[in-house]
Write a protein that holds these residues in place. Structure first.
Motif, PDB file in Angstrom:
ATOM      1  N   PHE A 187       0.836  -1.201   0.000  1.00 38.60           N
ATOM      2  CA  PHE A 187       0.000   0.000   0.000  1.00 38.60           C
ATOM      3  C   PHE A 187       0.876   1.258   0.000  1.00 38.60           C
ATOM      4  O   PHE A 187       0.619   2.199  -0.771  1.00 38.60           O
ATOM      5  N   TYR A 188       1.885   1.251   0.855  1.00 37.51           N
ATOM      6  CA  TYR A 188       2.810   2.399   0.916  1.00 37.51           C
ATOM      7  C   TYR A 188       3.489   2.628  -0.428  1.00 37.51           C
ATOM      8  O   TYR A 188       3.586   3.770  -0.898  1.00 37.51           O
ATOM      9  N   ARG A 189       3.939   1.536  -1.070  1.00 34.77           N
ATOM     10  CA  ARG A 189       4.644   1.680  -2.349  1.00 34.77           C
ATOM     11  C   ARG A 189       3.744   2.249  -3.439  1.00 34.77           C
ATOM     12  O   ARG A 189       4.177   3.051  -4.267  1.00 34.77           O
ATOM     13  N   LEU A 190       2.472   1.848  -3.423  1.00 35.89           N
ATOM     14  CA  LEU A 190       1.526   2.388  -4.400  1.00 35.89           C
ATOM     15  C   LEU A 190       1.341   3.902  -4.200  1.00 35.89           C
ATOM     16  O   LEU A 190       1.394   4.682  -5.151  1.00 35.89           O
ATOM     17  N   ILE A 191       1.135   4.280  -2.934  1.00 38.64           N
ATOM     18  CA  ILE A 191       0.953   5.702  -2.614  1.00 38.64           C
ATOM     19  C   ILE A 191       2.224   6.490  -2.931  1.00 38.64           C
ATOM     20  O   ILE A 191       2.168   7.593  -3.501  1.00 38.64           O
ATOM     21  N   ASP A 192       3.354   5.921  -2.590  1.00 39.17           N
ATOM     22  CA  ASP A 192       4.637   6.598  -2.828  1.00 39.17           C
ATOM     23  C   ASP A 192       4.875   6.824  -4.321  1.00 39.17           C
ATOM     24  O   ASP A 192       5.397   7.863  -4.730  1.00 39.17           O
ATOM     25  N   THR A 193       4.473   5.842  -5.134  1.00 39.67           N
ATOM     26  CA  THR A 193       4.620   5.974  -6.586  1.00 39.67           C
ATOM     27  C   THR A 193       3.763   7.120  -7.116  1.00 39.67           C
ATOM     28  O   THR A 193       4.190   7.905  -7.966  1.00 39.67           O
ATOM     29  N   VAL A 194       2.545   7.226  -6.594  1.00 40.94           N
ATOM     30  CA  VAL A 194       1.652   8.316  -6.995  1.00 40.94           C
ATOM     31  C   VAL A 194       2.248   9.670  -6.608  1.00 40.94           C
ATOM     32  O   VAL A 194       2.283  10.615  -7.406  1.00 40.94           O
ATOM     33  N   VAL A 195       2.741   9.765  -5.379  1.00 37.72           N
ATOM     34  CA  VAL A 195       3.300  11.033  -4.884  1.00 37.72           C
ATOM     35  C   VAL A 195       4.555  11.416  -5.670  1.00 37.72           C
ATOM     36  O   VAL A 195       4.754  12.587  -6.003  1.00 37.72           O
ATOM     37  N   ASP A 196       5.400  10.428  -5.973  1.00 41.00           N
ATOM     38  CA  ASP A 196       6.601  10.710  -6.778  1.00 41.00           C
ATOM     39  C   ASP A 196       6.218  11.249  -8.152  1.00 41.00           C
ATOM     40  O   ASP A 196       6.912  12.108  -8.710  1.00 41.00           O
ATOM     41  N   ASN A 197       5.112  10.742  -8.700  1.00 37.82           N
ATOM     42  CA  ASN A 197       4.652  11.238  -9.996  1.00 37.82           C
ATOM     43  C   ASN A 197       4.193  12.694  -9.905  1.00 37.82           C
ATOM     44  O   ASN A 197       4.321  13.455 -10.860  1.00 37.82           O
ATOM     45  N   TYR A 198       3.662  13.085  -8.744  1.00 35.42           N
ATOM     46  CA  TYR A 198       3.266  14.488  -8.542  1.00 35.42           C
ATOM     47  C   TYR A 198       4.479  15.418  -8.636  1.00 35.42           C
ATOM     48  O   TYR A 198       4.358  16.557  -9.087  1.00 35.42           O
ATOM     49  N   PHE A 199       5.633  14.931  -8.196  1.00 38.86           N
ATOM     50  CA  PHE A 199       6.864  15.738  -8.317  1.00 38.86           C
ATOM     51  C   PHE A 199       7.183  16.025  -9.785  1.00 38.86           C
ATOM     52  O   PHE A 199       7.606  17.128 -10.139  1.00 38.86           O
ATOM     53  N   LEU A 200       6.974  15.007 -10.646  1.00 33.27           N
ATOM     54  CA  LEU A 200       7.196  15.215 -12.082  1.00 33.27           C
ATOM     55  C   LEU A 200       6.221  16.252 -12.644  1.00 33.27           C
ATOM     56  O   LEU A 200       6.585  17.074 -13.487  1.00 33.27           O
ATOM     57  N   VAL A 201       4.981  16.200 -12.142  1.00 39.52           N
ATOM     58  CA  VAL A 201       3.967  17.163 -12.592  1.00 39.52           C
ATOM     59  C   VAL A 201       4.367  18.586 -12.194  1.00 39.52           C
ATOM     60  O   VAL A 201       4.280  19.519 -12.993  1.00 39.52           O
ATOM     61  N   THR A 202       4.813  18.761 -10.935  1.00 37.57           N
ATOM     62  CA  THR A 202       5.202  20.100 -10.467  1.00 37.57           C
ATOM     63  C   THR A 202       6.436  20.609 -11.212  1.00 37.57           C
ATOM     64  O   THR A 202       6.551  21.808 -11.470  1.00 37.57           O
ATOM     65  N   GLU A 203       7.353  19.696 -11.575  1.00 33.36           N
ATOM     66  CA  GLU A 203       8.527  20.110 -12.365  1.00 33.36           C
ATOM     67  C   GLU A 203       8.088  20.589 -13.748  1.00 33.36           C
ATOM     68  O   GLU A 203       8.613  21.584 -14.270  1.00 33.36           O
ATOM     69  N   ASN A 204       7.138  19.883 -14.334  1.00 34.62           N
ATOM     70  CA  ASN A 204       6.603  20.284 -15.638  1.00 34.62           C
ATOM     71  C   ASN A 204       5.927  21.650 -15.548  1.00 34.62           C
ATOM     72  O   ASN A 204       6.081  22.508 -16.433  1.00 34.62           O
ATOM     73  N   ILE A 205       5.170  21.874 -14.465  1.00 38.36           N
ATOM     74  CA  ILE A 205       4.511  23.164 -14.246  1.00 38.36           C
ATOM     75  C   ILE A 205       5.554  24.266 -14.061  1.00 38.36           C
ATOM     76  O   ILE A 205       5.381  25.391 -14.550  1.00 38.36           O
ATOM     77  N   SER A 206       6.644  23.948 -13.384  1.00 35.04           N
ATOM     78  CA  SER A 206       7.717  24.924 -13.185  1.00 35.04           C
ATOM     79  C   SER A 206       8.318  25.364 -14.518  1.00 35.04           C
ATOM     80  O   SER A 206       8.534  26.561 -14.755  1.00 35.04           O
ATOM     81  N   ASP A 207       8.574  24.390 -15.407  1.00 39.73           N
ATOM     82  CA  ASP A 207       9.103  24.710 -16.742  1.00 39.73           C
ATOM     83  C   ASP A 207       8.110  25.562 -17.533  1.00 39.73           C
ATOM     84  O   ASP A 207       8.496  26.535 -18.191  1.00 39.73           O
ATOM     85  N   THR A 208       6.832  25.187 -17.448  1.00 32.47           N
ATOM     86  CA  THR A 208       5.792  25.937 -18.152  1.00 32.47           C
ATOM     87  C   THR A 208       5.702  27.370 -17.643  1.00 32.47           C
ATOM     88  O   THR A 208       5.545  28.316 -18.420  1.00 32.47           O
ATOM     89  N   THR A 209       5.832  27.536 -16.323  1.00 31.12           N
ATOM     90  CA  THR A 209       5.760  28.867 -15.714  1.00 31.12           C
ATOM     91  C   THR A 209       6.905  29.751 -16.195  1.00 31.12           C
ATOM     92  O   THR A 209       6.703  30.930 -16.522  1.00 31.12           O
ATOM     93  N   GLU A 210       8.112  29.184 -16.249  1.00 34.26           N
ATOM     94  CA  GLU A 210       9.271  29.955 -16.709  1.00 34.26           C
ATOM     95  C   GLU A 210       9.112  30.389 -18.173  1.00 34.26           C
ATOM     96  O   GLU A 210       9.404  31.539 -18.532  1.00 34.26           O
TER      97      GLU A 210
END
Length: 202
Positions: free
Chosen positions: A46-69
């Motif tokens: 269960f933890y690994r599933l949740i952790d995988t989802v949260v790690d993917n959110y980091f990729l999303v925020t990085e993409n948003i950061s690039d878009t913002t710049e």
């Protein structure tokens, strides 16, 4: 995509809307018996599933950061209606992302409690790490929202500067033509006693 996870004492069931996703790597590790996924209990999976989802959110925020710049650079060059539409779209995405993450934070907070029979003490420590990651993502979202607000103000400032430049050009043109219009207005009147009215150039 909506993802739901149900956990029992010895089992975990996950529901997803589509095939092929961020869990493919985790499934591969389970098939090949790599890491602790098959050795630990259902709570660890269960933890690994949740952790995988949260790690993917980091990729999303990085993409948003690039878009913002990129958007900031675009607004500096050409603050037009197209860039304003992009700003509004990005702002909406950030609001939706925040709305998506908040329920996950609450769920993990509940799973960390000592009276939870489904989560072991070892896994609770892992969940604390995931909870801190979610806090970091929320802070990143807040930072990006502030940046988008700043870009909106920059856009308004750019539009105002363009308007001022147009007004300057119009003022110069008006300054040139107002005296000419004044002279033409005077000499266009039906008066006979006008200086130099009957002056002949021959």
């Amino acid at each position: 995509e909506q993802i739901s996870i149900v956990i029992g004492k010895t089992w975990v069931i996950s529901f997803q809307e589509m095939e092929g996703d961020i869990f493919d790597v985790l499934r591969q590790r389970i098939r090949e018996s790599k890491g602790n996924v098959r050795k630990m209990g259902a709570d660890y999976l269960f933890y690994r599933l949740i952790d995988t989802v949260v790690d993917n959110y980091f990729l999303v925020t990085e993409n948003i950061s690039d878009t913002t710049e990129k958007l900031e650079e675009e607004v500096l060059k050409t603050p037009d209606t197209k860039s304003l539409t992009k700003i509004q779209r990005l702002k909406k995405q950030l609001i939706n992302l925040r709305r998506t993450i908040n329920p996950l934070r609450e769920a993990i907070s509940m799973m960390q409690k000592d009276d939870n029979q489904l989560i072991s003490k070892v896994t609770r420590r892992y969940l604390v790490d995931v909870y801190e990651h979610i806090i970091q993502i929320n802070e990143s979202i807040d930072t990006h929202r502030d940046m988008v607000t700043g870009i909106m103000e920059l856009h308004q400032s750019g539009v105002s500067n363009k308007m001022n430049q147009v007004m300057q050009v119009l003022t110069i043109i008006a300054t040139i033509f107002i005296p000419l219009t004044f002279v033409a207005g005077i000499y266009g009147m039906n008066f006979d006693n006008m200086p130099e009215l009957h002056l002949s150039l021959i």
